[in-house]
Scaffold this motif. Structure first.
Motif, PDB file in Angstrom:
ATOM      1  N   PRO A 197       0.842  -1.210   0.000  1.00  0.00           N
ATOM      2  CA  PRO A 197       0.000   0.000   0.000  1.00  0.00           C
ATOM      3  C   PRO A 197       0.868   1.248   0.000  1.00  0.00           C
ATOM      4  O   PRO A 197       1.913   1.310   0.639  1.00  0.00           O
ATOM      5  N   GLY A 198       0.412   2.234  -0.757  1.00  0.00           N
ATOM      6  CA  GLY A 198       1.163   3.476  -0.834  1.00  0.00           C
ATOM      7  C   GLY A 198       2.093   3.569  -2.019  1.00  0.00           C
ATOM      8  O   GLY A 198       2.665   4.641  -2.282  1.00  0.00           O
ATOM      9  N   HIS A 199       2.265   2.481  -2.757  1.00  0.00           N
ATOM     10  CA  HIS A 199       3.131   2.540  -3.942  1.00  0.00           C
ATOM     11  C   HIS A 199       2.489   3.472  -4.966  1.00  0.00           C
ATOM     12  O   HIS A 199       1.292   3.407  -5.215  1.00  0.00           O
ATOM     13  N   PRO A 200       3.284   4.349  -5.600  1.00  0.00           N
ATOM     14  CA  PRO A 200       2.692   5.351  -6.511  1.00  0.00           C
ATOM     15  C   PRO A 200       2.011   4.759  -7.745  1.00  0.00           C
ATOM     16  O   PRO A 200       1.175   5.433  -8.355  1.00  0.00           O
ATOM     17  N   ARG A 201       2.350   3.536  -8.123  1.00  0.00           N
ATOM     18  CA  ARG A 201       1.718   2.933  -9.304  1.00  0.00           C
ATOM     19  C   ARG A 201       0.610   1.940  -8.936  1.00  0.00           C
ATOM     20  O   ARG A 201       0.121   1.225  -9.798  1.00  0.00           O
ATOM     21  N   LEU A 202       0.210   1.929  -7.661  1.00  0.00           N
ATOM     22  CA  LEU A 202      -0.780   0.960  -7.213  1.00  0.00           C
ATOM     23  C   LEU A 202      -2.010   1.646  -6.637  1.00  0.00           C
ATOM     24  O   LEU A 202      -1.905   2.534  -5.794  1.00  0.00           O
TER      25      LEU A 202
END
Length: 326
Positions: A48-53
């Motif tokens: 969670p928190g990944h910019p592409r997710l």
């Protein structure tokens, strides 16, 4: 490119998403995960928190939600499924509703929005028991359990949407997966967690049922080869190349956990238990360059070590699973 991945809070789907997010290639996809977070799914499996997710909590049977997401989707990888054979024997309706009806909802929306490729992730269990040799992709479908019957039905629906509507459907059929983050109801994590806790493990019948073992990372790599280089309307088997009887697997797990055969309890065999699964994955090898990379003994040792080091992940799940057993 926008990629919709269903069921990616579960074991295999989350590993696939993690693999894609680890890439820093300029064309790495933006990923939307759609998951209902049923008993086997957890946000802890993702990043969670990944910019592409982006994570969307929802059900693949929710036609309005699926249509909204599909309108902004270029490609789909469909992992979402009820997958535990024993549960399907006790109560089949959830398997039909999720695996068949849910797949149909996704396919309908993909046709409306001209999405593709649409990779439908299936299982070698649709072929049924293989007495000798290995099943190619043209082998008749002879499912034995409600689970495998629901997956075979979904396979046929997906392929029908290619033939009828021209949807770019690609089907994968994998052998038995193992690796980190697998819910502790399947044989490898069930046995490992029980053995680590000093408990006994249940072995069906004489343990002579044969399965081909595939590390989850090799499976995910194979799925992505199908997504990026497979042909529309085709089926690709993804195998691991390590066939073991359940008794042989049990022996390796006992050794890895420092336990003896006194910890094994033979239980009544499962209803309709297929004796042997085996897939011929030469098509994926020859067309896509697929081959399993992970040595089984190394992969199994790493898997046991992961469960030994991640009790905080599996202990709450095990307690919940134990509470659900009749």
């Amino acid at each position: 490119m926008n990629l919709l991945v269903t069921g990616a809070a579960g074991f295999i789907g989350s590993r696939y998403v993690r693999m894609l997010l680890a890439s820093d290639a300029p064309d790495a996809p933006r990923i939307t995960v759609l998951d209902a977070l049923t008993y086997a799914g957890s946000l802890r499996n993702l990043e969670p928190g990944h910019p592409r997710l982006e994570f969307v909590h929802g059900d693949i049977r929710d036609a309005e939600l699926v249509d909204k997401l599909m309108a902004d989707t270029d490609q789909v990888v469909h992992f979402a499924a009820e997958s535990h054979v024993d549960r399907s024997i006790r109560a089949a309706s959830d398997f039909v509703l999720t695996n068949v009806v849910g797949t149909q909802v996704l396919l309908d929306a993909a046709v409306r929005h001209s999405v593709g490729p649409f990779v439908h992730v299936s299982t070698d269990e649709v072929y049924g028991s293989i007495t000798s040799g290995s099943a190619t992709e043209t082998h008749p479908l002879r499912p034995s359990s409600p689970y495998s019957a629901s997956k075979a039905s979904a396979d046929l629906l997906a392929l029908a949407h290619h033939r009828t509507h021209g949807l770019d459907v690609r089907v994968t059929r994998c052998s038995n997966n193992y690796g980190p983050h697998q819910f502790p109801e399947k044989i490898v994590p069930l046995f490992v967690t029980h053995l680590l806790d000093g408990r006994k493990v249940p072995l069906y019948g004489e343990g002579l049922n044969v399965r081909d073992w595939l590390h989850v990372d090799d499976h995910c790599a194979g799925v992505d080869l199908v997504r990026t280089a497979g042909r529309p309307g085709e089926v690709y088997n993804i195998g691991g190349g390590t066939e073991l009887t359940n008794r042989e697997l049990t022996g390796r797990l006992l050794e890895a956990c420092g336990a003896g055969w006194d910890r094994v309890v033979h239980v009544e065999d499962r209803k309709g238990h297929d004796l042997r699964y085996s897939v011929d994955w030469s098509k994926a090898r020859d067309e896509l360059g697929y081959r399993p990379r992970r040595d089984f003994d190394t992969g199994l040792a790493e898997t046991v070590a992961w469960y030994r080091d991640h009790r905080a992940w599996w202990e709450p799940l095990e307690r919940r699973t134990d509470a659900e057993r009749p």
